[in-house]
Design a protein around this motif. Structure first.
Motif, mmCIF file in Angstrom:
data_model
loop_
_atom_site.group_PDB
_atom_site.id
_atom_site.type_symbol
_atom_site.label_atom_id
_atom_site.label_comp_id
_atom_site.label_asym_id
_atom_site.label_seq_id
_atom_site.Cartn_x
_atom_site.Cartn_y
_atom_site.Cartn_z
ATOM 1 N N GLY A 114 4.065 -9.843 -1.682
ATOM 2 C CA GLY A 114 3.384 -8.626 -2.105
ATOM 3 C C GLY A 114 4.355 -7.587 -2.633
ATOM 4 N N LEU A 115 3.802 -6.552 -3.249
ATOM 5 C CA LEU A 115 4.575 -5.443 -3.788
ATOM 6 C C LEU A 115 4.189 -4.177 -3.034
ATOM 7 C CD1 LEU A 115 4.079 -6.195 -7.606
ATOM 8 C CD2 LEU A 115 6.072 -6.777 -6.189
ATOM 9 N N ARG A 116 5.181 -3.495 -2.491
ATOM 10 C CA ARG A 116 4.909 -2.247 -1.777
ATOM 11 C C ARG A 116 4.521 -1.149 -2.753
ATOM 12 N NH1 ARG A 116 5.632 -2.207 3.397
ATOM 13 N NH2 ARG A 116 6.837 -3.881 4.395
ATOM 14 N N PHE A 117 3.561 -0.337 -2.348
ATOM 15 C CA PHE A 117 3.137 0.768 -3.206
ATOM 16 C C PHE A 117 4.284 1.742 -3.450
ATOM 17 C CE2 PHE A 117 -0.964 -0.318 -0.959
ATOM 18 C CZ PHE A 117 -1.479 -1.021 -2.028
ATOM 19 N N SER A 118 5.122 1.935 -2.451
ATOM 20 C CA SER A 118 6.266 2.836 -2.611
ATOM 21 C C SER A 118 7.217 2.316 -3.678
ATOM 22 C CB SER A 118 7.002 3.000 -1.279
ATOM 23 O OG SER A 118 7.404 1.738 -0.759
#
Length: 236
Positions: A114-118
């Motif tokens: 996944g990709l962190r929103f930050s």
């Protein structure tokens, strides 16, 4: 005493650069991108959950049953509701390669799902004034990924978006051929069913859709949903 649920929501926090708009429109996400959420009324959302019946996927009110439909999704969010099913592989063998190809950056050289929103915000909030077409498209994909994971289909991983959606954004001309609206509605239904368990304290899914639907279909709620008596009103 009625519980007030917490929302699994992670808004993008900034409007898209105007150069992204044609690509967001091409992909079918421009209306959703321009909705400024986030005065979410959790007393209203929690009251609606109390009236949800998993066996019928409808809200039960004293006046009868009703539910959110694909027509509501198209009306409120402007997402495509026809076309291919939104599916993705749960495990991507070379995630860094995929990210470099479609985003121009990668959070890691190893395995990740996944990709962190930050991370998305840090890398794509400010688009260079000299960005070329490829870089603008990469920023558009990043914005859509944040929308999907943070606003439209947030799940238990409320700090990141699953990488499985990224391949569906590889060709933005084809992205709108998927029924994103159906996927958003299905996840909201699932979350409504999950939160009927009285021990559950948070809710995912597209809460802005739930709230917009309620205020549009039952406009009298707009003037009272900030008040504490929303619960007895809905439950009367």
């Amino acid at each position: 005493m009625y519980r007030v649920l917490r929302g699994r929501v992670n808004s993008v926090g900034f409007l898209p650069d105007e150069r992204l708009i044609p690509y967001l429109e091409l992909a079918g996400f421009v209306s959703a991108a321009l909705i400024q959420t986030f005065d979410l009324r959790y007393n209203l959302i929690s009251a609606l959950v109390e009236r949800w019946r998993p066996e019928t996927h409808t809200f039960h009110f004293p006046c009868g049953e009703c539910t959110i439909t694909l027509e509501d999704v198209a009306l409120q969010l402007g997402l495509p509701i026809d076309g291919n099913v939104v599916t993705g592989v749960s495990l991507i063998s070379r995630p860094a390669t995929l990210c470099y190809e479609l985003l121009g950056h990668s959070p890691s050289e190893g395995k990740f799902t996944g990709l962190r929103f930050s991370w998305l915000k840090a890398n794509f909030e400010h688009l260079s004034s000299t960005a070329n077409e490829r870089e603008v498209m990469q920023a558009a994909r990043s914005y859509i990924m944040h929308l999907i994971g943070g606003v439209l289909m947030p799940d238990a991983n409320d700090s990141m978006v699953h990488l499985m959606y990224l391949p569906l954004l590889s060709n933005l001309h084809n992205t709108r051929s998927y029924s994103w609206g159906s996927a958003v509605l299905a996840m909201l239904y699932r979350e409504l069913c999950r939160t009927t368990d009285p021990s559950t304290m948070d809710i995912g899914g597209c809460l802005i859709l739930l709230q917009l639907w309620a205020l549009y279909r039952m406009p009298f709620l707009a003037s009272i949903s900030h008040q504490s008596y929303i619960f007895p009103l809905i439950h009367r």
